[in-house]
Design a protein around this motif. Structure first.
Motif, PDB file in Angstrom:
ATOM      1  N   ALA A 108      -5.123   5.279-122.144  1.00  0.00           N
ATOM      2  CA  ALA A 108      -3.672   5.182-122.896  1.00  0.00           C
ATOM      3  C   ALA A 108      -2.453   4.622-121.903  1.00  0.00           C
ATOM      4  O   ALA A 108      -0.965   4.086-122.853  1.00  0.00           O
ATOM      5  N   LYS A 109      -2.471   4.330-120.698  1.00  0.00           N
ATOM      6  CA  LYS A 109      -1.289   4.267-119.894  1.00  0.00           C
ATOM      7  C   LYS A 109      -1.093   2.492-120.361  1.00  0.00           C
ATOM      8  O   LYS A 109       0.013   2.141-120.822  1.00  0.00           O
ATOM      9  N   SER A 110      -2.308   1.836-119.971  1.00  0.00           N
ATOM     10  CA  SER A 110      -2.360   0.734-120.612  1.00  0.00           C
ATOM     11  C   SER A 110      -1.991   0.216-122.242  1.00  0.00           C
ATOM     12  O   SER A 110      -0.865  -0.475-122.066  1.00  0.00           O
ATOM     13  N   VAL A 130       9.861  13.231-119.079  1.00  0.00           N
ATOM     14  CA  VAL A 130       8.726  12.346-120.085  1.00  0.00           C
ATOM     15  C   VAL A 130       7.927  12.059-118.709  1.00  0.00           C
ATOM     16  O   VAL A 130       8.989  11.673-117.791  1.00  0.00           O
ATOM     17  N   TYR A 131       6.780  11.191-119.693  1.00  0.00           N
ATOM     18  CA  TYR A 131       5.284  10.380-119.188  1.00  0.00           C
ATOM     19  C   TYR A 131       7.129   9.593-118.440  1.00  0.00           C
ATOM     20  O   TYR A 131       6.621   8.231-119.115  1.00  0.00           O
ATOM     21  N   PRO A 132       6.249   9.172-117.257  1.00  0.00           N
ATOM     22  CA  PRO A 132       7.020   7.605-116.579  1.00  0.00           C
ATOM     23  C   PRO A 132       7.061   6.532-117.158  1.00  0.00           C
ATOM     24  O   PRO A 132       8.021   5.411-116.806  1.00  0.00           O
ATOM     25  N   ASN A 175       2.242  18.231-125.116  1.00  0.00           N
ATOM     26  CA  ASN A 175       3.479  17.381-124.012  1.00  0.00           C
ATOM     27  C   ASN A 175       3.270  17.069-122.581  1.00  0.00           C
ATOM     28  O   ASN A 175       2.532  17.900-121.930  1.00  0.00           O
ATOM     29  N   ASN A 176       3.398  16.338-122.069  1.00  0.00           N
ATOM     30  CA  ASN A 176       2.689  15.229-120.429  1.00  0.00           C
ATOM     31  C   ASN A 176       4.614  15.454-119.957  1.00  0.00           C
ATOM     32  O   ASN A 176       5.200  14.496-120.961  1.00  0.00           O
ATOM     33  N   PRO A 177       5.109  16.401-119.534  1.00  0.00           N
ATOM     34  CA  PRO A 177       4.764  17.663-118.355  1.00  0.00           C
ATOM     35  C   PRO A 177       4.595  18.875-118.596  1.00  0.00           C
ATOM     36  O   PRO A 177       4.038  19.742-118.072  1.00  0.00           O
ATOM     37  N   PRO A 329      -3.322  21.208-120.249  1.00  0.00           N
ATOM     38  CA  PRO A 329      -3.510  21.310-118.611  1.00  0.00           C
ATOM     39  C   PRO A 329      -2.292  21.691-117.357  1.00  0.00           C
ATOM     40  O   PRO A 329      -2.823  22.370-116.978  1.00  0.00           O
ATOM     41  N   TYR A 330      -1.614  21.293-118.810  1.00  0.00           N
ATOM     42  CA  TYR A 330       0.137  21.766-117.690  1.00  0.00           C
ATOM     43  C   TYR A 330       0.704  22.894-117.861  1.00  0.00           C
ATOM     44  O   TYR A 330       0.881  23.138-118.517  1.00  0.00           O
ATOM     45  N   ILE A 331       0.810  23.714-116.404  1.00  0.00           N
ATOM     46  CA  ILE A 331       1.995  24.121-116.392  1.00  0.00           C
ATOM     47  C   ILE A 331       3.538  24.485-115.932  1.00  0.00           C
ATOM     48  O   ILE A 331       3.415  23.380-114.554  1.00  0.00           O
TER      49      ILE A 331
HETATM   50  C1  MLT Z   1      -0.315  12.985-115.194  1.00  0.00           C
HETATM   51  O1  MLT Z   1      -0.444  13.084-114.070  1.00  0.00           O
HETATM   52  O2  MLT Z   1       0.798  13.013-115.465  1.00  0.00           O
HETATM   53  C2  MLT Z   1      -1.126  11.971-115.725  1.00  0.00           C
HETATM   54  O3  MLT Z   1      -2.647  11.931-114.691  1.00  0.00           O
HETATM   55  C3  MLT Z   1      -0.275  10.443-115.481  1.00  0.00           C
HETATM   56  C4  MLT Z   1      -2.076   9.451-116.570  1.00  0.00           C
HETATM   57  O4  MLT Z   1      -2.782  10.312-117.298  1.00  0.00           O
HETATM   58  O5  MLT Z   1      -1.633   8.910-116.236  1.00  0.00           O
END
Ligand code: MLT
Length: 392
Positions: A108-110, A130-132, A175-177, A329-331
């Motif tokens: 997904a990053k690419s 936002v996801y950088p 959402n990430n983050p 999975p994120y807090i």
């Molecule tokens: C993250 O920590 O936000 C992810 O591992 C980044 C990613 O998926 O490229």
């Protein structure tokens, strides 16, 4: 040399967020080799690949070693067996995506970074934090980016408002983050807005497998999304493929801008610049979305979500506000006592050798927040929780 370089790179921060964290942790570790560091920073998985993926991988590797079954270049958009399996995966939660609209990639990053290749000079909107990768790839290509504040008031889920014009919108749910997930009603509002304003949504569904409360797992769960959205997804978090690399992007045949099909442009872009994902990796990905494979993936996700519970109950105990950890999975927690994100990062590293991700690294609105991942082992997470319990 006298050539001109891409001057947009001058507008980027010195290092990519996770490289910066890696650098700081390495420096600390060199200074204090005796200290055991617990890493809950980058969202990298720690469980091994699910067994069905491993056997598919092994079998495919053997095929590659035999004259009769050896394969050269893979088809540029992915093997049919995988595109069909991904289409079946969508069908398993009620979404109809033809295999032909699915483009397999190395992650997904690419795709998040490369999608800008087919877009012209639009205003680009994205949430803050936002996801950088969304931000940096648009800065690299000199695009104007406008930010939509994600904060405690809007549950970290910005909605279309007066500040939103026609443009390209990045949405990520769960959402990430921040770990927050859009409801179907909220997503419908976004889709209706995009259709009305003639905008494109780039929807990142990399964490869809973590949805546990019935929130949409795909933007295409909403009627009309095929006319306004591209969706990017990945096997990294679902099946532990961070080191194996496989993802996909859905570009529906319906999507067009002034009569030009986005699918045609993405097909052309991929055919020119991408040579496909290796056969064993695609077989392993196919196995992840088999019935047996999905069961193994869900077991692993269940394991990680137990870590999320451990972290969440510590935060509850300490009265620290947080979001996420439920469909994600994120807090995402508020740094105690008004500490800044990087100060909190340094404090935890220095005092208890626990690494997280400073919220400010995801944008201005992330200042004062901190992200912990539940992708560690139970042992490491329990240890981090104990150390934090003593410190906070
Ligand atoms: C993250 O920590 O936000 C992810 O591992 C980044 C990613 O998926 O490229």
């Amino acid at each position: 040399m006298k050539i001109k370089l891409n001057c947009n790179f001058e507008n980027l921060s010195e290092n990519y967020l996770f490289s910066e964290i890696g650098k700081r942790v390495r420096a600390y570790s060199e200074k204090h080799p005796e200290k055991k560091i617990v890493r809950l920073g980058i969202g990298d998985v720690t469980l091994p690949l699910p067994a069905p993926c491993v056997s598919a991988f092994e079998n495919a590797a053997k095929e590659m070693g035999s004259k009769d079954t050896f394969r050269g270049y893979p088809p540029e958009y992915g093997y049919d067996f995988l595109r069909t399996r991904i289409s079946e995966h969508y069908a398993s939660f009620g979404v109809d995506i033809p295999a032909d609209d699915i483009f397999v990639s190395d992650g997904a990053k690419s795709d998040c970074g490369n999608i800008v290749d087919i877009l012209g000079d639009n205003t680009v909107y994205m949430p803050d934090p936002v996801y950088p990768v969304y931000m940096d790839s648009n800065i690299m290509s000199g695009r104007e980016v406008r930010l939509l504040e994600a904060n405690a008031q809007n549950g970290f889920l910005p909605m279309p408002g007066e500040e939103c014009g026609r443009g390209v919108y990045y949405l990520c749910s769960p959402n990430n983050p921040t770990g927050a997930a859009y409801s179907e009603k909220q997503l419908k509002e976004w889709v209706d807005f995009a259709l009305k304003s003639g905008s494109l949504i780039i929807y990142d569904a990399a964490y869809e497998a973590f949805v546990s409360d019935g929130s949409p797992r795909s933007v295409y769960a909403v009627d009309g999304a095929k006319e306004c959205a591209v969706e990017i997804c990945s096997f990294s978090k679902t099946a532990g493929f961070t080191g194996t690399r496989c993802g996909y992007t859905v570009v529906p045949a319906e999507l067009d801008a002034d009569g030009v099909k986005l699918k045609k442009l993405w097909s052309r872009r991929q055919a020119t610049k991408f040579n496909g994902v290796s056969y064993p990796v695609q077989r392993a990905a196919e196995a992840a979305y088999s019935e047996e494979g999905m069961k193994a993936c869900l077991d692993n996700i269940g394991y990680y979500m137990e870590n999320a519970k451990m972290i969440a109950s510590l935060l509850d105990e300490k009265g620290i506000k947080y979001t996420g950890g439920k469909n994600s999975p994120y807090i995402w927690l508020e740094c105690p006592n008004g500490t800044s994100s990087w100060e909190f990062f340094d404090y935890l590293l220095e005092k208890v050798q626990v690494v997280g991700t400073p919220g400010a690294g995801f944008g201005k609105c992330g200042e004062g927040y901190f992200r912990l991942t539940s992708f560690g082992s139970h042992e490491d997470t329990a240890e981090a929780v104990e150390r934090l319990r003593g410190l906070l």
